[in-house]
Design a protein around this motif. Sequence first.
Motif, PDB file in Angstrom:
ATOM      1  N   ALA A  49       0.813  -1.211   0.000  1.00  0.00           N
ATOM      2  CA  ALA A  49       0.000   0.000   0.000  1.00  0.00           C
ATOM      3  C   ALA A  49       0.849   1.264   0.000  1.00  0.00           C
ATOM      4  O   ALA A  49       0.428   2.303  -0.522  1.00  0.00           O
ATOM      5  N   LEU A  50       2.035   1.192   0.573  1.00  0.00           N
ATOM      6  CA  LEU A  50       2.916   2.358   0.661  1.00  0.00           C
ATOM      7  C   LEU A  50       4.291   1.987   0.128  1.00  0.00           C
ATOM      8  O   LEU A  50       5.140   1.468   0.870  1.00  0.00           O
ATOM      9  N   PRO A  51       4.551   2.246  -1.141  1.00  0.00           N
ATOM     10  CA  PRO A  51       5.868   1.946  -1.703  1.00  0.00           C
ATOM     11  C   PRO A  51       6.968   2.717  -0.977  1.00  0.00           C
ATOM     12  O   PRO A  51       6.749   3.842  -0.513  1.00  0.00           O
ATOM     13  N   GLN A  52       8.134   2.114  -0.902  1.00  0.00           N
ATOM     14  CA  GLN A  52       9.254   2.750  -0.218  1.00  0.00           C
ATOM     15  C   GLN A  52       9.604   4.088  -0.846  1.00  0.00           C
ATOM     16  O   GLN A  52       9.967   5.042  -0.141  1.00  0.00           O
ATOM     17  N   GLU A  53       9.464   4.192  -2.178  1.00  0.00           N
ATOM     18  CA  GLU A  53       9.802   5.461  -2.829  1.00  0.00           C
ATOM     19  C   GLU A  53       8.858   6.583  -2.410  1.00  0.00           C
ATOM     20  O   GLU A  53       9.253   7.750  -2.342  1.00  0.00           O
ATOM     21  N   THR A  54       7.600   6.233  -2.110  1.00  0.00           N
ATOM     22  CA  THR A  54       6.668   7.255  -1.624  1.00  0.00           C
ATOM     23  C   THR A  54       7.056   7.699  -0.219  1.00  0.00           C
ATOM     24  O   THR A  54       7.079   8.896   0.086  1.00  0.00           O
ATOM     25  N   TYR A  55       7.344   6.732   0.637  1.00  0.00           N
ATOM     26  CA  TYR A  55       7.774   7.046   2.001  1.00  0.00           C
ATOM     27  C   TYR A  55       9.002   7.955   1.975  1.00  0.00           C
ATOM     28  O   TYR A  55       9.059   8.972   2.685  1.00  0.00           O
ATOM     29  N   ASP A  56       9.983   7.607   1.164  1.00  0.00           N
ATOM     30  CA  ASP A  56      11.217   8.388   1.092  1.00  0.00           C
ATOM     31  C   ASP A  56      10.962   9.792   0.546  1.00  0.00           C
ATOM     32  O   ASP A  56      11.547  10.771   1.035  1.00  0.00           O
ATOM     33  N   ALA A  57      10.083   9.890  -0.461  1.00  0.00           N
ATOM     34  CA  ALA A  57       9.779  11.204  -1.038  1.00  0.00           C
ATOM     35  C   ALA A  57       9.132  12.114  -0.003  1.00  0.00           C
ATOM     36  O   ALA A  57       9.460  13.300   0.109  1.00  0.00           O
ATOM     37  N   VAL A  58       8.211  11.558   0.779  1.00  0.00           N
ATOM     38  CA  VAL A  58       7.538  12.335   1.821  1.00  0.00           C
ATOM     39  C   VAL A  58       8.529  12.758   2.899  1.00  0.00           C
ATOM     40  O   VAL A  58       8.507  13.901   3.383  1.00  0.00           O
ATOM     41  N   ALA A  59       9.418  11.851   3.272  1.00  0.00           N
ATOM     42  CA  ALA A  59      10.409  12.166   4.307  1.00  0.00           C
ATOM     43  C   ALA A  59      11.352  13.277   3.871  1.00  0.00           C
ATOM     44  O   ALA A  59      11.821  14.071   4.698  1.00  0.00           O
ATOM     45  N   ASP A  60      11.632  13.372   2.575  1.00  0.00           N
ATOM     46  CA  ASP A  60      12.607  14.342   2.069  1.00  0.00           C
ATOM     47  C   ASP A  60      11.991  15.670   1.636  1.00  0.00           C
ATOM     48  O   ASP A  60      12.714  16.649   1.421  1.00  0.00           O
ATOM     49  N   ALA A  61      10.667  15.717   1.471  1.00  0.00           N
ATOM     50  CA  ALA A  61      10.001  16.908   0.932  1.00  0.00           C
ATOM     51  C   ALA A  61       9.911  18.018   1.972  1.00  0.00           C
ATOM     52  O   ALA A  61      10.086  17.807   3.175  1.00  0.00           O
ATOM     53  N   ASP A  62       9.609  19.216   1.506  1.00  0.00           N
ATOM     54  CA  ASP A  62       9.342  20.323   2.425  1.00  0.00           C
ATOM     55  C   ASP A  62       7.967  20.178   3.071  1.00  0.00           C
ATOM     56  O   ASP A  62       7.752  20.598   4.211  1.00  0.00           O
ATOM     57  N   ALA A  63       7.029  19.596   2.332  1.00  0.00           N
ATOM     58  CA  ALA A  63       5.689  19.351   2.848  1.00  0.00           C
ATOM     59  C   ALA A  63       4.996  18.353   1.938  1.00  0.00           C
ATOM     60  O   ALA A  63       5.404  18.154   0.787  1.00  0.00           O
ATOM     61  N   THR A  64       3.943  17.715   2.441  1.00  0.00           N
ATOM     62  CA  THR A  64       3.180  16.740   1.669  1.00  0.00           C
ATOM     63  C   THR A  64       1.699  17.041   1.772  1.00  0.00           C
ATOM     64  O   THR A  64       1.199  17.390   2.856  1.00  0.00           O
TER      65      THR A  64
END
Length: 325
Positions: A49-64
């Motif tokens: 349900a939550l790909p690792q690339e999505t998790y990583d993108a959210v962790a690195d972004a300024d906001a989601t």
Amino acid sequence: MTEQIVVVEGDGIGAEVVPAAVDVLKAVGDFEFVEADAGDAVKAETGEALPQETYDAVADADATLFGAAGETAADVILPLREAVDSFVNVRPAKAYPGVDALRPETDLVFLRENTEGVYSGHEDRLSDDLSTLTRVVTTSASEQLAEYACDFVGGEGGSFQIAHKANVMRETDGRFRDTIVSVADKRGVEVEEVLMDAFATRVCLDPTQFDTIVCPNLAGDVLSDLAAGLVGGLGLLPSANIGPDNALFEPVHGTAPDIAGEGIANPSATILSAAMLLEHLGYDDEGAAVREAVESTLAEGPCTPDLGGDAATEDVTKAIINKLD
């Protein structure tokens, strides 16, 4: 530097209301948008349900900016809150002019502990007859929430309420309450205590008794949804998951499968979440302008069927953007 905002539509009406909020953000600022996937449809396609690339993108972004997830909600939103190291879920519940609210005088903000309690994931099936759930409360997480709450109400001289059940859950809610009160006392902030079940009754009878309410995780989830019933429904409630350096913003409502795909979802909660996102990034004037545009549109129309109108999501979004010009 251009801020990077990750956009996760999720399931159901998330695919309709999140693009609406993105259009509003584009109308007021120059941001870099990164699309990412999560939810039921992603799990059906990929097995997770939550790909690792999505998790990583959210962790690195300024906001989601996140929409909603269906059956996989616990597998999506809880890890995403972890990705931004969120310690507080900020949930305003306000009645707006033009909306047929049960209690039009309602204007509340819930500050919900966002990492612990019964949502910490410690469940076990011990036998065919017995399952257990471990409730986790730490002094450190409660202190972090308390400090945020004190800052939120303006520090010394401010005040907030704390809703708890320490008379029954003496060790867990007792620790939560004692920590919140101790920090507030040191900061010169006044705290009014109320048992969470009593709060549920009192807020319905007279919501003006309350302003900013600090809650444990589950209580904040349930009581803020109760408040939604006072202001006209979940389609009007935004929220912010705040961490030390990052944050995730989402409407409180779910996927609304009964209307998903019909183009009639109310985008207000998601656009109000975008206003909170703007303010988090330091765009206070733009955030205020978006909030005012939403409030004006709610008062004057057009409005979606959940609020008694017949407008489409696109119509409401265009009306809000027109008020920003």
